[in-house]
Design a protein around this motif. Structure first.
Motif, PDB file in Angstrom:
ATOM      1  N   LEU A  10     -67.280 -48.638 -14.091  1.00 17.75           N
ATOM      2  CA  LEU A  10     -67.109 -47.608 -13.063  1.00 17.75           C
ATOM      3  C   LEU A  10     -68.368 -47.444 -12.225  1.00 17.75           C
ATOM      4  CD1 LEU A  10     -65.128 -44.846 -15.018  1.00 17.75           C
ATOM      5  CD2 LEU A  10     -64.273 -46.255 -13.158  1.00 17.75           C
ATOM      6  N   VAL A  15     -68.799 -51.506 -10.461  1.00 19.14           N
ATOM      7  CA  VAL A  15     -67.696 -52.172  -9.766  1.00 19.14           C
ATOM      8  C   VAL A  15     -66.987 -51.135  -8.900  1.00 19.14           C
ATOM      9  CG1 VAL A  15     -65.584 -53.526 -10.034  1.00 19.14           C
ATOM     10  CG2 VAL A  15     -67.414 -53.733 -11.724  1.00 19.14           C
ATOM     11  N   CYS A  16     -66.723 -51.493  -7.651  1.00 22.26           N
ATOM     12  CA  CYS A  16     -66.086 -50.539  -6.743  1.00 22.26           C
ATOM     13  C   CYS A  16     -64.693 -51.059  -6.357  1.00 22.26           C
ATOM     14  CB  CYS A  16     -66.962 -50.363  -5.509  1.00 22.26           C
ATOM     15  SG  CYS A  16     -66.565 -48.888  -4.618  1.00 22.26           S
ATOM     16  N   TYR A  17     -63.685 -50.241  -6.518  1.00 27.50           N
ATOM     17  CA  TYR A  17     -62.306 -50.656  -6.221  1.00 27.50           C
ATOM     18  C   TYR A  17     -61.805 -49.937  -4.981  1.00 27.50           C
ATOM     19  CZ  TYR A  17     -57.225 -50.810  -6.638  1.00 27.50           C
ATOM     20  OH  TYR A  17     -55.886 -50.972  -6.379  1.00 27.50           O
ATOM     21  N   HIS A  30     -58.415 -49.206  -2.724  1.00 29.75           N
ATOM     22  CA  HIS A  30     -56.943 -49.278  -2.729  1.00 29.75           C
ATOM     23  C   HIS A  30     -56.406 -50.011  -1.499  1.00 29.75           C
ATOM     24  CE1 HIS A  30     -57.777 -45.721  -5.261  1.00 29.75           C
ATOM     25  NE2 HIS A  30     -56.714 -46.123  -5.932  1.00 29.75           N
ATOM     26  N   PRO A  77     -56.404 -47.177   1.510  1.00 32.26           N
ATOM     27  CA  PRO A  77     -57.549 -46.432   0.970  1.00 32.26           C
ATOM     28  C   PRO A  77     -57.421 -44.926   1.173  1.00 32.26           C
ATOM     29  CG  PRO A  77     -58.176 -47.667   2.924  1.00 32.26           C
ATOM     30  CD  PRO A  77     -56.777 -48.041   2.634  1.00 32.26           C
ATOM     31  N   TYR A  78     -57.943 -44.201   0.210  1.00 37.60           N
ATOM     32  CA  TYR A  78     -57.919 -42.741   0.286  1.00 37.60           C
ATOM     33  C   TYR A  78     -59.226 -42.261   0.906  1.00 37.60           C
ATOM     34  CZ  TYR A  78     -57.231 -37.893  -0.946  1.00 37.60           C
ATOM     35  OH  TYR A  78     -57.047 -36.527  -0.878  1.00 37.60           O
ATOM     36  N   PHE A 124     -61.367 -38.880   1.807  1.00 42.04           N
ATOM     37  CA  PHE A 124     -61.417 -37.445   1.483  1.00 42.04           C
ATOM     38  C   PHE A 124     -61.342 -36.619   2.759  1.00 42.04           C
ATOM     39  CE2 PHE A 124     -64.187 -39.528  -1.773  1.00 42.04           C
ATOM     40  CZ  PHE A 124     -63.297 -39.414  -2.819  1.00 42.04           C
ATOM     41  N   TYR A 180     -70.403 -40.025   0.520  1.00 33.83           N
ATOM     42  CA  TYR A 180     -69.939 -39.523  -0.782  1.00 33.83           C
ATOM     43  C   TYR A 180     -70.628 -40.228  -1.967  1.00 33.83           C
ATOM     44  CZ  TYR A 180     -66.875 -37.956  -4.528  1.00 33.83           C
ATOM     45  OH  TYR A 180     -66.392 -37.409  -5.700  1.00 33.83           O
ATOM     46  N   GLY A 181     -70.598 -41.554  -1.963  1.00 26.13           N
ATOM     47  CA  GLY A 181     -71.173 -42.317  -3.081  1.00 26.13           C
ATOM     48  C   GLY A 181     -72.680 -42.144  -3.171  1.00 26.13           C
ATOM     49  N   ARG A 222     -73.802 -39.046  -4.917  1.00 26.67           N
ATOM     50  CA  ARG A 222     -73.714 -39.152  -6.381  1.00 26.67           C
ATOM     51  C   ARG A 222     -74.949 -39.854  -6.943  1.00 26.67           C
ATOM     52  NH1 ARG A 222     -69.879 -36.846  -4.399  1.00 26.67           N
ATOM     53  NH2 ARG A 222     -71.338 -35.174  -4.785  1.00 26.67           N
ATOM     54  N   ARG A 257     -67.818 -47.473   3.024  1.00 24.46           N
ATOM     55  CA  ARG A 257     -68.076 -46.466   1.988  1.00 24.46           C
ATOM     56  C   ARG A 257     -68.319 -47.127   0.624  1.00 24.46           C
ATOM     57  NH1 ARG A 257     -63.277 -42.324   0.759  1.00 24.46           N
ATOM     58  NH2 ARG A 257     -62.398 -44.264  -0.028  1.00 24.46           N
ATOM     59  N   SER A 258     -67.585 -48.202   0.340  1.00 21.15           N
ATOM     60  CA  SER A 258     -67.792 -48.919  -0.933  1.00 21.15           C
ATOM     61  C   SER A 258     -69.092 -49.708  -0.896  1.00 21.15           C
ATOM     62  CB  SER A 258     -66.649 -49.912  -1.184  1.00 21.15           C
ATOM     63  OG  SER A 258     -65.431 -49.256  -1.199  1.00 21.15           O
ATOM     64  N   THR A 261     -72.791 -48.125  -1.375  1.00 21.86           N
ATOM     65  CA  THR A 261     -73.284 -47.743  -2.712  1.00 21.86           C
ATOM     66  C   THR A 261     -73.905 -48.929  -3.447  1.00 21.86           C
ATOM     67  OG1 THR A 261     -71.120 -48.138  -3.704  1.00 21.86           O
ATOM     68  CG2 THR A 261     -71.560 -45.890  -2.981  1.00 21.86           C
ATOM     69  N   ARG A 317     -55.042 -41.416  -5.991  1.00 19.84           N
ATOM     70  CA  ARG A 317     -56.110 -42.238  -5.402  1.00 19.84           C
ATOM     71  C   ARG A 317     -57.386 -41.429  -5.172  1.00 19.84           C
ATOM     72  NH1 ARG A 317     -53.943 -44.169  -0.064  1.00 19.84           N
ATOM     73  NH2 ARG A 317     -53.226 -42.032  -0.127  1.00 19.84           N
ATOM     74  N   THR A 321     -60.708 -42.962  -6.398  1.00 17.30           N
ATOM     75  CA  THR A 321     -61.734 -43.261  -5.390  1.00 17.30           C
ATOM     76  C   THR A 321     -63.051 -42.579  -5.759  1.00 17.30           C
ATOM     77  OG1 THR A 321     -60.037 -43.449  -3.691  1.00 17.30           O
ATOM     78  CG2 THR A 321     -62.279 -43.118  -2.918  1.00 17.30           C
ATOM     79  N   THR A 349     -64.619 -44.353  -8.773  1.00 15.14           N
ATOM     80  CA  THR A 349     -65.113 -45.699  -8.484  1.00 15.14           C
ATOM     81  C   THR A 349     -66.307 -45.667  -7.515  1.00 15.14           C
ATOM     82  OG1 THR A 349     -64.317 -47.959  -8.150  1.00 15.14           O
ATOM     83  CG2 THR A 349     -63.619 -46.337  -6.543  1.00 15.14           C
ATOM     84  N   LEU A 350     -66.516 -44.528  -6.862  1.00 15.57           N
ATOM     85  CA  LEU A 350     -67.706 -44.399  -6.000  1.00 15.57           C
ATOM     86  C   LEU A 350     -68.891 -43.797  -6.766  1.00 15.57           C
ATOM     87  CD1 LEU A 350     -66.061 -43.235  -2.646  1.00 15.57           C
ATOM     88  CD2 LEU A 350     -67.293 -45.364  -3.022  1.00 15.57           C
ATOM     89  N   GLU A 401     -59.765 -31.330  -2.618  1.00 10.40           N
ATOM     90  CA  GLU A 401     -58.716 -31.955  -1.802  1.00 10.40           C
ATOM     91  C   GLU A 401     -57.437 -31.112  -1.777  1.00 10.40           C
ATOM     92  OE1 GLU A 401     -59.063 -35.143   0.019  1.00 10.40           O
ATOM     93  OE2 GLU A 401     -61.029 -34.256  -0.334  1.00 10.40           O
TER      94      GLU A 401
END
Lengths: 229, 234
Positions: free
Chosen positions: A88, A91-93, A95, A98-99, A101, A111-112, A115, A159-160, A163, B129, B133, B136-137, B151
């Motif tokens: 986690l 590795v960045c997944y 979709h 993509p979602y 926010f 966002y990343g 963190r 965004r992926s 990070t 998701r 998301t 995974t971030l 959300e």
């Protein structure tokens, strides 16, 4: 006993995943190394997204032998909870759809980084720079619900990428993109590989030939075949 | 009809005159209900998140229990609390009966199932998701949960408003465990019940106006935030 190895490598062996009585993945073997570009193909329902989610640590397989050497980590065999934590983090997944926010493009791309406990200034600098590199700087203060499908996909890729994970998994990343956006995305993907980020992507896109892959794996009814590239 | 109109005009005059007795009752009502909703909201959202996002044995049973608890009458909660807090009850030594604290406990018990049921419905329908998301971030499980909650914040706000609306208007529990003591535990619903039983409709109508105005304001707010949510989801 563990030893420090710099080169990123992820090896998955004998991966089995079932949903109820339905076998999604059956003894799949798959590996990816630092900076590699891997194409994963297969029909709808062949198990591509499931395999990507297992690789990202989002799904727990019923059976699997996984060895992972992150960029800054140590080789070793880990129990699933520890391996999941590591996957986690490294590795960045992304979709297929993509979602993003609620909030602006800046909020999403930052966002990343938030963190990673960076200073506000550093985050701002890196977000602006990343969006400029990908010609998305004009969208920085736009609300994400205003973006087109292709723009959302490109923002999600940035965004992926920002990070700096060891591996990025892109599930059908070009499905919502026009020709121009695809070309920009190809350039970004090549750039990410040059930065030693391994990329695994699934695609039905015929233009994908513009990218040169190190591996091409094909999934058919939960089984994997490796194709020559 | 004329009686009602006259009483309403007098009630409005009473409110506008700043009558200390009436405004004290309003103050008790808001103090107790705001404290109850503030205490109940965070744990209720945490419980609803666990119910929506984690699989564990008995999960469906717990959801059914919360849904059933929605139907518990306020007076039954009041009666149970009364028996627990009365001098001969197991918590009699705490001397909480006929205090605002007892009213707060009663209102928390009433608000909690409603908050859990409505928040659970919002979180259950949230996009999986969003969680994936965030994780995974690089977000921790806690931060990912905070992200998902953010959300679905419009749905959660609706839950909080609905729960607040329920407890500020309930009479059964407050009457039984508060005792309707003037200047101490007399709130709007218990005062309305008392004034009506005495035949003093003016004060009852004035307090009813406050409740109606509050309901109107809460619904305006709810409609406004739901309107914003519709725009976001276009």
């Amino acid at each position: 006993m563990t030893s420090v190895i710099k080169k990123v490598s992820l090896n998955l062996k004998r991966v089995c995943f079932k949903r109820g009585t339905r076998t999604i993945l059956d003894n799949v073997e798959f590996s990816v190394s630092q900076g590699e570009l891997v194409l994963m193909t297969g029909q709808n329902g062949s198990g591509k997204s499931t395999l990507l989610k297992i690789t990202a640590g989002l799904l727990k397989p019923q059976q699997a032998q996984v060895s992972f050497v992150p960029h800054d980590g140590q080789q070793g065999s880990y129990s699933w909870p520890r391996l999941k934590k590591l996957l986690l983090r490294k590795v960045c997944y992304l979709h297929q759809h993509p979602y993003l926010f609620h909030g602006t493009v800046y909020d999403n791309v930052a966002y990343g980084l938030k963190r990673q406990k960076m200073s506000k200034q550093e985050i701002e600098q890196r977000v602006v720079q990343a969006l400029q590199e990908y010609s998305l700087e004009s969208l920085i203060h736009r609300d994400c619900y205003e973006l087109s499908g292709g723009e959302k996909q490109r923002v999600a890729i940035v965004r992926s990428w920002i990070t700096r994970p060891d591996i990025i998994l892109l599930d059908e990343p070009f499905s919502n993109m026009d020709k121009e956006s695809r070309k920009k995305s190809y350039a970004l993907i090549k750039q990410m590989c040059q930065q030693d980020i391994a990329i695994v992507l699934t695609s039905h896109d015929p233009l994908i030939g513009e990218l040169s892959f190190d591996q091409h794996v094909h999934l058919y009814q939960g089984k994997m075949t490796h194709k020559l590239v | 009809m004329n009686d009602l109109t006259d009483a309403s005009i007098q009630a409005l005059q009473l409110l506008l005159s700043g009558d200390a007795e009436v405004w004290n009752i309003i103050s008790v009502s808001f103090t107790v209900s705001l404290k109850a909703i503030l205490i109940a909201t965070v744990p209720a959202i945490a419980v609803s998140f666990v119910l929506a996002y984690y699989a564990f044995p008995g999960r469906r049973f717990v959801i059914t229990l919360f849904n059933t608890a929605l139907a518990i009458p306020a007076v039954v909660v009041g009666l149970t609390l009364y028996l627990l807090l009365s001098r001969s009850g197991p918590f009699g030594d705490l001397h909480l009966l006929f205090t605002q604290e007892a009213m707060i406990i009663g209102q928390i018990i009433l608000a909690f199932p409603l908050l859990v049921a409505m928040s659970h419905a919002s979180l259950q329908s949230s996009d999986q998701r969003a969680w994936e998301t965030a994780i995974t971030l690089g977000a921790s499980a806690f931060m990912a949960a905070v992200t998902v909650i953010r959300e679905v914040r419009f749905g959660l706000m609706a839950a909080v408003i609905a729960a607040f609306g329920r407890i500020i208007a309930e009479v059964g529990s407050s009457m039984m465990v508060g005792g309707n003591i003037f200047n101490h535990t007399r709130n709007i619903p218990t005062a309305i019940a008392l004034e009506t039983s005495k035949g003093s409709f003016v004060e009852g109508i004035a307090l009813g106006m406050v409740l109606l105005t509050l309901a109107l304001l809460l619904n305006f707010f709810l409609t406004a935030i739901q309107g914003k949510a519709e725009v976001i989801h276009q």
